[in-house]
Design a protein around this motif. Structure first.
Motif, PDB file in Angstrom:
ATOM      1  N   VAL A 140      43.298  49.609  42.152  1.00  0.00           N
ATOM      2  CA  VAL A 140      44.366  49.111  43.024  1.00  0.00           C
ATOM      3  C   VAL A 140      43.856  47.990  43.914  1.00  0.00           C
ATOM      4  CG1 VAL A 140      45.893  49.723  44.945  1.00  0.00           C
ATOM      5  CG2 VAL A 140      45.672  51.269  43.007  1.00  0.00           C
TER       6      VAL A 140
ATOM      7  N   ILE B 139      45.229  44.104  44.003  1.00  0.00           N
ATOM      8  CA  ILE B 139      45.622  43.433  45.247  1.00  0.00           C
ATOM      9  C   ILE B 139      44.741  42.211  45.481  1.00  0.00           C
ATOM     10  CG2 ILE B 139      45.786  43.669  47.756  1.00  0.00           C
ATOM     11  CD1 ILE B 139      46.364  46.652  47.325  1.00  0.00           C
TER      12      ILE B 139
ATOM     13  N   PHE C   5      45.766  39.272  43.393  1.00  0.00           N
ATOM     14  CA  PHE C   5      47.002  38.680  43.916  1.00  0.00           C
ATOM     15  C   PHE C   5      46.695  37.769  45.100  1.00  0.00           C
ATOM     16  CE2 PHE C   5      50.489  38.865  47.018  1.00  0.00           C
ATOM     17  CZ  PHE C   5      51.517  38.313  46.253  1.00  0.00           C
ATOM     18  N   ILE C   6      45.881  38.279  46.052  1.00  0.00           N
ATOM     19  CA  ILE C   6      45.529  37.479  47.231  1.00  0.00           C
ATOM     20  C   ILE C   6      44.703  36.263  46.816  1.00  0.00           C
ATOM     21  CG2 ILE C   6      44.282  37.474  49.428  1.00  0.00           C
ATOM     22  CD1 ILE C   6      44.905  40.454  49.668  1.00  0.00           C
TER      23      ILE C   6
ATOM     24  N   TRP D 192      36.128  41.213  50.013  1.00  0.00           N
ATOM     25  CA  TRP D 192      37.017  42.189  49.374  1.00  0.00           C
ATOM     26  C   TRP D 192      36.228  43.237  48.584  1.00  0.00           C
ATOM     27  CZ3 TRP D 192      41.740  42.996  50.803  1.00  0.00           C
ATOM     28  CH2 TRP D 192      42.575  43.814  50.024  1.00  0.00           C
TER      29      TRP D 192
END
Length: 249
Positions: free
Chosen positions: A17, A21, A24-25, A228
């Motif tokens: 997940v 994310i 996408f960012i 991240w």
């Protein structure tokens, strides 16, 4: 710490997940960087004061301009002398602190005691800068290119002063940093209405080509993925450290 099969499965799901994310960012960051790169690539290149003035008068738009940046009026503090484009005075105090320290003796017994130590802390800062600067032969307010790259000048030790933090008279010193009055480099700015944009970025010692490469490096995505991935690993480890007995129900 024992990790169960269910915790491993949930950890994989958390990582998946987070990666989704993250992609996408990252895509959004790439899109924004591509837009900025297009802006930088289309910017005009100027290395002449007459063309620079002409560009401002004709609203040429975004531009990389190479030239000399220097102060019109200089600043300093009386106690250090000299002339600077920007200068900073930092007051530091040698403050008293306490911390608990636990020691183990030869018999394995732990003893906790309060240890007193001192360290320099910033008490106050004072800054000065030139009112006006000259770039590429044309005068502007300092706010147009608010450049400062302060180098250490000197430290002046003062007397002791009473500290409300510790209730003691503590040592005081003043550290000084200054920016020389003249530099050569490239400014990225917008030329319009007979002037340049506020807070224009100055690349010291950079040619126009070097400044352009710096702006289009795409380092933002690299920094994002380092952050991240560290966050993702932290989330997974944090989950495994939790009491996850509910997974056994």
């Amino acid at each position: 710490m024992e990790i169960t099969k269910r915790e491993i499965i949930i950890s994989i799901a958390i990582a998946a997940v987070m990666l989704i994310i993250g992609f996408f960012i990252s895509g959004k960051i790439t899109d924004m960087q591509n837009d900025k790169n297009d802006e930088y690539q289309k910017a005009v290149h100027i290395e002449d004061s007459e063309l620079f003035q002409y560009g401002m008068d004709t609203n040429v738009g975004n531009a990389f301009v190479y030239g000399d940046l220097q102060s019109v009026d200089t600043v300093t503090f009386d106690e250090i002398g000299g002339e600077y484009l920007h200068v900073e005075k930092i007051e530091e105090r040698y403050e008293r602190h306490e911390r608990e320290v636990t020691e183990t003796d030869s018999k394995g017994k732990k003893n906790t005691k309060v240890e007193v130590y001192y360290e320099w802390e910033t008490e106050d800062r004072e800054n000065k800068h030139s009112e006006n600067i000259m770039f590429c032969g044309i005068e502007f307010p300092y706010s147009k290119i608010p450049y400062s790259s302060d180098n250490y000048i000197k430290t002046i030790n003062s007397g002791r002063e009473y500290s409300w933090k510790s209730g003691e008279y503590v040592k005081v010193r003043f550290r000084y940093y200054g920016t020389p009055i003249k530099h050569t480099g490239t400014v990225y700015t917008k030329l319009s209405d007979g002037t340049i944009s506020d807070n224009s970025r100055f690349f010291k010692d950079y040619t126009i080509e070097q400044a352009l490469d710096s702006c289009t490096s795409g380092i933002g995505n690299v920094v994002f993925w380092v952050f991240w991935m560290a966050l993702t690993i932290g989330d997974v480890i944090g989950f495994c450290y939790l009491d996850n007995r509910w997974l056994e129900d």
